[in-house]
Motif scaffolding. Structure first.
Motif, PDB file in Angstrom:
ATOM      1  N   ALA A 104       0.833  -1.207   0.000  1.00  0.00           N
ATOM      2  CA  ALA A 104       0.000   0.000   0.000  1.00  0.00           C
ATOM      3  C   ALA A 104       0.864   1.253   0.000  1.00  0.00           C
ATOM      4  O   ALA A 104       0.557   2.242  -0.695  1.00  0.00           O
ATOM      5  N   ALA A 105       1.959   1.235   0.760  1.00  0.00           N
ATOM      6  CA  ALA A 105       2.861   2.391   0.807  1.00  0.00           C
ATOM      7  C   ALA A 105       3.531   2.595  -0.552  1.00  0.00           C
ATOM      8  O   ALA A 105       3.649   3.740  -1.034  1.00  0.00           O
ATOM      9  N   GLU A 116       2.411   1.820  -3.467  1.00  0.00           N
ATOM     10  CA  GLU A 116       1.443   2.342  -4.434  1.00  0.00           C
ATOM     11  C   GLU A 116       1.312   3.862  -4.322  1.00  0.00           C
ATOM     12  O   GLU A 116       1.061   4.548  -5.316  1.00  0.00           O
ATOM     13  N   GLU A 117       1.485   4.383  -3.112  1.00  0.00           N
ATOM     14  CA  GLU A 117       1.381   5.828  -2.906  1.00  0.00           C
ATOM     15  C   GLU A 117       2.730   6.529  -3.024  1.00  0.00           C
ATOM     16  O   GLU A 117       2.800   7.758  -2.942  1.00  0.00           O
ATOM     17  N   LEU A 129       3.027   5.926   6.047  1.00  0.00           N
ATOM     18  CA  LEU A 129       1.664   5.401   5.967  1.00  0.00           C
ATOM     19  C   LEU A 129       1.095   5.160   7.364  1.00  0.00           C
ATOM     20  O   LEU A 129      -0.018   5.599   7.679  1.00  0.00           O
TER      21      LEU A 129
END
Length: 305
Positions: free
Chosen positions: A85-86, A88-89, A96
Protein backbone atom coordinates in the motif's frame (compact mmCIF):
# COMPACT_ATOMS: atom_id res chain seq x y z
CA UNK A 1 -10.28 -10.76 9.41
CA UNK A 2 -8.63 -9.25 12.46
CA UNK A 3 -4.99 -8.23 12.36
CA UNK A 4 -3.01 -8.55 15.57
CA UNK A 5 0.03 -6.39 15.96
CA UNK A 6 2.36 -8.63 17.91
CA UNK A 7 3.23 -12.32 17.96
CA UNK A 8 3.64 -13.55 21.55
CA UNK A 9 7.21 -14.57 22.38
CA UNK A 10 6.14 -18.09 23.38
CA UNK A 11 4.53 -18.59 19.98
CA UNK A 12 7.61 -17.31 18.20
CA UNK A 13 9.79 -19.75 20.15
CA UNK A 14 7.41 -22.56 19.32
CA UNK A 15 7.59 -21.75 15.63
CA UNK A 16 11.39 -21.71 15.70
CA UNK A 17 11.42 -25.05 17.52
CA UNK A 18 9.08 -26.56 14.96
CA UNK A 19 11.17 -25.25 12.10
CA UNK A 20 14.30 -26.83 13.57
CA UNK A 21 12.55 -30.13 14.28
CA UNK A 22 11.05 -30.40 10.81
CA UNK A 23 14.42 -29.61 9.20
CA UNK A 24 16.25 -32.49 10.91
CA UNK A 25 17.38 -35.31 8.60
CA UNK A 26 15.24 -38.45 8.71
CA UNK A 27 17.06 -40.63 6.25
CA UNK A 28 18.65 -42.65 9.07
CA UNK A 29 15.32 -44.28 9.94
CA UNK A 30 12.80 -46.02 7.73
CA UNK A 31 9.16 -45.01 7.45
CA UNK A 32 8.13 -48.13 9.38
CA UNK A 33 10.63 -47.40 12.15
CA UNK A 34 9.18 -43.94 12.59
CA UNK A 35 5.79 -45.54 13.32
CA UNK A 36 7.23 -47.59 16.18
CA UNK A 37 6.81 -46.31 19.73
CA UNK A 38 8.26 -49.39 21.43
CA UNK A 39 9.12 -53.04 20.88
CA UNK A 40 8.52 -55.93 23.28
CA UNK A 41 10.30 -58.94 21.85
CA UNK A 42 8.55 -59.47 18.52
CA UNK A 43 5.60 -57.26 19.43
CA UNK A 44 5.59 -53.73 18.00
CA UNK A 45 3.73 -50.94 19.78
CA UNK A 46 2.87 -48.29 17.18
CA UNK A 47 2.80 -44.55 17.58
CA UNK A 48 -0.85 -44.73 16.50
CA UNK A 49 -1.62 -46.76 19.63
CA UNK A 50 0.10 -44.20 21.85
CA UNK A 51 -1.47 -41.27 19.98
CA UNK A 52 -4.92 -42.72 20.63
CA UNK A 53 -4.24 -42.74 24.37
CA UNK A 54 -3.19 -39.09 24.42
CA UNK A 55 -5.31 -37.77 21.53
CA UNK A 56 -6.85 -34.95 23.61
CA UNK A 57 -3.40 -33.74 24.69
CA UNK A 58 -2.04 -34.02 21.14
CA UNK A 59 -5.04 -32.11 19.82
CA UNK A 60 -4.40 -29.35 22.35
CA UNK A 61 -0.78 -29.05 21.19
CA UNK A 62 -1.82 -29.05 17.53
CA UNK A 63 -4.21 -26.19 18.29
CA UNK A 64 -1.38 -24.25 19.93
CA UNK A 65 0.74 -24.78 16.83
CA UNK A 66 -2.16 -23.77 14.57
CA UNK A 67 -2.80 -20.59 16.58
CA UNK A 68 0.90 -19.75 16.49
CA UNK A 69 1.02 -20.17 12.73
CA UNK A 70 -2.08 -18.03 12.26
CA UNK A 71 -0.63 -15.27 14.43
CA UNK A 72 2.69 -15.37 12.59
CA UNK A 73 0.94 -15.45 9.20
CA UNK A 74 -1.17 -12.42 10.08
CA UNK A 75 1.89 -10.55 11.27
CA UNK A 76 3.80 -11.40 8.10
CA UNK A 77 0.86 -10.55 5.85
CA UNK A 78 0.42 -7.24 7.63
CA UNK A 79 4.00 -6.22 6.89
CA UNK A 80 3.67 -7.24 3.23
CA UNK A 81 0.35 -5.46 2.74
CA UNK A 82 1.50 -2.25 4.38
CA UNK A 83 4.56 -2.26 2.12
CA UNK A 84 2.40 -2.78 -0.98
CA UNK A 85 0.00 0.00 0.00
CA UNK A 86 2.86 2.39 0.81
CA UNK A 87 4.63 1.61 -2.49
CA UNK A 88 1.44 2.34 -4.43
CA UNK A 89 1.38 5.83 -2.91
CA UNK A 90 5.11 6.34 -3.28
CA UNK A 91 5.64 6.77 0.45
CA UNK A 92 7.36 4.80 3.19
CA UNK A 93 5.59 2.38 5.55
CA UNK A 94 6.45 4.72 8.41
CA UNK A 95 4.70 7.59 6.63
CA UNK A 96 1.66 5.40 5.97
CA UNK A 97 1.34 4.16 9.55
CA UNK A 98 1.91 7.67 10.92
CA UNK A 99 -1.57 8.51 9.67
CA UNK A 100 -2.94 6.06 12.20
CA UNK A 101 -1.02 7.29 15.22
CA UNK A 102 -2.24 9.19 18.22
CA UNK A 103 -1.19 12.81 17.55
CA UNK A 104 -0.40 13.40 21.23
CA UNK A 105 2.24 10.69 21.82
CA UNK A 106 2.80 9.17 18.38
CA UNK A 107 1.60 5.65 19.33
CA UNK A 108 -0.34 3.63 16.78
CA UNK A 109 -4.12 3.57 17.15
CA UNK A 110 -4.56 -0.20 17.06
CA UNK A 111 -8.24 -0.09 16.16
CA UNK A 112 -7.62 2.16 13.16
CA UNK A 113 -4.64 0.04 12.10
CA UNK A 114 -6.75 -3.12 12.29
CA UNK A 115 -9.34 -1.47 10.06
CA UNK A 116 -6.61 -0.56 7.58
CA UNK A 117 -5.28 -4.12 7.51
CA UNK A 118 -8.81 -5.49 7.07
CA UNK A 119 -9.33 -3.19 4.08
CA UNK A 120 -6.00 -4.30 2.59
CA UNK A 121 -6.99 -7.96 2.94
CA UNK A 122 -10.07 -7.17 0.87
CA UNK A 123 -8.23 -4.96 -1.64
CA UNK A 124 -5.57 -7.54 -2.44
CA UNK A 125 -7.79 -10.62 -2.15
CA UNK A 126 -5.93 -12.12 0.79
CA UNK A 127 -7.11 -15.19 2.71
CA UNK A 128 -5.36 -17.44 5.19
CA UNK A 129 -5.25 -21.03 3.93
CA UNK A 130 -4.15 -22.74 7.14
CA UNK A 131 -6.46 -25.57 8.20
CA UNK A 132 -7.58 -25.90 11.80
CA UNK A 133 -6.82 -29.27 13.46
CA UNK A 134 -9.72 -31.73 13.55
CA UNK A 135 -10.93 -32.43 17.08
CA UNK A 136 -11.08 -36.04 18.31
CA UNK A 137 -14.44 -37.82 18.19
CA UNK A 138 -16.47 -37.81 21.39
CA UNK A 139 -19.07 -40.50 22.01
CA UNK A 140 -21.63 -39.58 24.66
CA UNK A 141 -24.64 -41.34 23.15
CA UNK A 142 -25.72 -42.74 26.52
CA UNK A 143 -26.02 -39.35 28.24
CA UNK A 144 -29.38 -37.90 29.33
CA UNK A 145 -30.40 -35.66 26.45
CA UNK A 146 -33.23 -33.28 25.66
CA UNK A 147 -33.57 -32.02 22.10
CA UNK A 148 -35.23 -29.24 20.11
CA UNK A 149 -34.79 -27.58 16.74
CA UNK A 150 -34.82 -29.88 13.73
CA UNK A 151 -35.05 -33.27 15.44
CA UNK A 152 -34.40 -35.08 12.14
CA UNK A 153 -31.27 -33.11 11.25
CA UNK A 154 -27.93 -34.85 10.80
CA UNK A 155 -26.29 -31.72 12.26
CA UNK A 156 -26.32 -32.17 16.02
CA UNK A 157 -25.27 -29.39 18.42
CA UNK A 158 -24.80 -30.65 21.99
CA UNK A 159 -24.54 -28.23 24.91
CA UNK A 160 -23.17 -29.64 28.17
CA UNK A 161 -23.86 -27.07 30.88
CA UNK A 162 -24.03 -26.71 34.64
CA UNK A 163 -26.96 -24.66 35.92
CA UNK A 164 -24.70 -23.21 38.62
CA UNK A 165 -21.94 -22.14 36.21
CA UNK A 166 -21.98 -18.40 35.46
CA UNK A 167 -20.38 -18.80 32.03
CA UNK A 168 -22.86 -21.55 31.19
CA UNK A 169 -25.73 -19.22 32.10
CA UNK A 170 -24.34 -16.52 29.82
CA UNK A 171 -23.49 -18.80 26.90
CA UNK A 172 -26.84 -20.59 27.08
CA UNK A 173 -28.52 -17.34 26.11
CA UNK A 174 -26.10 -17.02 23.19
CA UNK A 175 -26.67 -20.62 22.10
CA UNK A 176 -30.41 -20.00 22.24
CA UNK A 177 -29.96 -17.19 19.72
CA UNK A 178 -28.29 -19.75 17.45
CA UNK A 179 -31.28 -22.04 17.98
CA UNK A 180 -33.62 -19.22 16.95
CA UNK A 181 -31.57 -18.65 13.79
CA UNK A 182 -30.54 -22.19 12.80
CA UNK A 183 -33.23 -24.31 14.45
CA UNK A 184 -34.68 -25.34 11.10
CA UNK A 185 -31.34 -26.86 10.07
CA UNK A 186 -29.81 -28.08 13.32
CA UNK A 187 -30.81 -30.38 16.18
CA UNK A 188 -29.98 -28.62 19.46
CA UNK A 189 -29.35 -30.92 22.42
CA UNK A 190 -28.81 -30.21 26.13
CA UNK A 191 -27.37 -32.33 28.92
CA UNK A 192 -26.57 -31.24 32.46
CA UNK A 193 -23.05 -31.87 33.71
CA UNK A 194 -21.87 -30.98 37.20
CA UNK A 195 -19.65 -32.25 39.99
CA UNK A 196 -22.74 -32.86 42.13
CA UNK A 197 -26.50 -33.29 41.96
CA UNK A 198 -27.89 -29.74 42.10
CA UNK A 199 -31.44 -28.58 42.89
CA UNK A 200 -31.64 -27.14 39.38
CA UNK A 201 -30.75 -30.46 37.76
CA UNK A 202 -33.39 -32.21 39.88
CA UNK A 203 -35.96 -29.60 38.88
CA UNK A 204 -35.19 -29.93 35.18
CA UNK A 205 -35.57 -33.71 35.27
CA UNK A 206 -38.77 -33.46 37.32
CA UNK A 207 -40.21 -30.92 34.87
CA UNK A 208 -39.30 -33.19 31.95
CA UNK A 209 -41.65 -35.80 33.42
CA UNK A 210 -44.45 -33.37 32.54
CA UNK A 211 -42.97 -32.32 29.17
CA UNK A 212 -41.77 -28.98 30.53
CA UNK A 213 -38.02 -29.55 30.46
CA UNK A 214 -37.15 -26.62 28.21
CA UNK A 215 -39.40 -24.18 30.05
CA UNK A 216 -37.77 -25.12 33.35
CA UNK A 217 -34.23 -25.38 31.97
CA UNK A 218 -34.31 -22.02 30.16
CA UNK A 219 -35.75 -20.32 33.25
CA UNK A 220 -33.06 -21.78 35.50
CA UNK A 221 -30.32 -20.74 33.07
CA UNK A 222 -31.67 -17.18 33.03
CA UNK A 223 -31.36 -16.76 36.81
CA UNK A 224 -27.57 -16.11 36.78
CA UNK A 225 -27.42 -17.45 40.34
CA UNK A 226 -27.82 -20.71 42.22
CA UNK A 227 -31.38 -21.75 43.04
CA UNK A 228 -32.52 -23.61 46.15
CA UNK A 229 -35.39 -26.06 46.47
CA UNK A 230 -37.93 -23.40 47.46
CA UNK A 231 -37.10 -21.30 44.41
CA UNK A 232 -37.42 -24.19 41.97
CA UNK A 233 -40.78 -25.00 43.55
CA UNK A 234 -41.97 -21.45 42.81
CA UNK A 235 -40.74 -21.77 39.22
CA UNK A 236 -42.53 -25.09 38.84
CA UNK A 237 -45.77 -23.57 40.14
CA UNK A 238 -45.37 -20.72 37.66
CA UNK A 239 -45.14 -23.28 34.86
CA UNK A 240 -48.49 -24.74 35.95
CA UNK A 241 -47.00 -28.13 36.70
CA UNK A 242 -48.81 -30.75 38.74
CA UNK A 243 -47.03 -29.86 41.97
CA UNK A 244 -47.67 -33.14 43.77
CA UNK A 245 -46.07 -35.07 40.91
CA UNK A 246 -43.28 -32.51 40.58
CA UNK A 247 -42.37 -32.74 44.28
CA UNK A 248 -42.33 -36.55 44.13
CA UNK A 249 -40.19 -36.63 40.97
CA UNK A 250 -37.88 -33.93 42.33
CA UNK A 251 -37.19 -35.89 45.52
CA UNK A 252 -37.18 -39.39 44.07
CA UNK A 253 -34.22 -41.73 44.29
CA UNK A 254 -34.59 -42.40 40.55
CA UNK A 255 -33.99 -38.73 39.76
CA UNK A 256 -30.94 -38.60 42.03
CA UNK A 257 -29.50 -41.79 40.50
CA UNK A 258 -30.13 -40.60 36.94
CA UNK A 259 -28.36 -37.26 37.47
CA UNK A 260 -25.38 -38.65 39.39
CA UNK A 261 -25.02 -41.44 36.85
CA UNK A 262 -25.07 -38.94 33.99
CA UNK A 263 -22.36 -36.84 35.65
CA UNK A 264 -20.17 -39.89 36.19
CA UNK A 265 -20.74 -41.13 32.63
CA UNK A 266 -19.80 -37.80 31.04
CA UNK A 267 -16.69 -37.60 33.23
CA UNK A 268 -15.62 -41.08 32.05
CA UNK A 269 -16.07 -39.93 28.45
CA UNK A 270 -13.52 -37.16 28.97
CA UNK A 271 -15.78 -34.19 29.72
CA UNK A 272 -13.91 -31.91 32.10
CA UNK A 273 -15.45 -28.45 31.91
CA UNK A 274 -18.60 -26.49 31.27
CA UNK A 275 -19.80 -25.29 28.98
CA UNK A 276 -18.67 -27.96 26.56
CA UNK A 277 -20.09 -27.88 23.04
CA UNK A 278 -19.99 -30.88 20.73
CA UNK A 279 -20.92 -30.48 17.06
CA UNK A 280 -21.44 -33.64 15.03
CA UNK A 281 -19.47 -35.68 17.53
CA UNK A 282 -16.48 -33.37 17.90
CA UNK A 283 -15.77 -30.80 20.61
CA UNK A 284 -15.75 -27.16 19.60
CA UNK A 285 -12.55 -25.81 21.09
CA UNK A 286 -13.82 -22.27 21.74
CA UNK A 287 -17.29 -22.80 23.26
CA UNK A 288 -17.26 -19.33 24.84
CA UNK A 289 -16.62 -17.53 21.53
CA UNK A 290 -20.08 -17.26 19.98
CA UNK A 291 -18.78 -16.00 16.62
CA UNK A 292 -16.46 -19.01 16.40
CA UNK A 293 -19.29 -21.39 17.39
CA UNK A 294 -21.64 -19.88 14.82
CA UNK A 295 -18.99 -20.20 12.11
CA UNK A 296 -18.66 -23.91 12.89
CA UNK A 297 -22.42 -24.34 12.61
CA UNK A 298 -22.42 -22.56 9.24
CA UNK A 299 -19.63 -24.81 8.02
CA UNK A 300 -21.54 -27.90 9.13
CA UNK A 301 -24.68 -26.71 7.32
CA UNK A 302 -22.71 -25.97 4.15
CA UNK A 303 -21.11 -29.43 4.25
CA UNK A 304 -24.51 -31.04 4.72
CA UNK A 305 -26.05 -29.26 1.72
Amino acid sequence: MKHKAKVPAAYSLLLITLAVMTSLPVSCTSKNDRKKAAVIGEEIISTNTIDKIIEEELYSHLCEIYDARVEATREYLGMILLKKAADEEGISVAQLTARYSDTEDGTIDEQKMNSLIDSLYERYGVSIALKEPIAPKVNIDSAIFHSRGNLDSRIVFIELSDYECGMCNYMHKEYKKLLDHYGKDVKFVHSNYSSRVTPEARAAIAASMQDKFWEMSDTLMSLNRDADSSQVMRIAAGLNLDMEQFVNDYASKETLTAISGNNEYLSRQGIRQTPTVILNGRKIRKPNDIEYVEQKIKEAIDENN
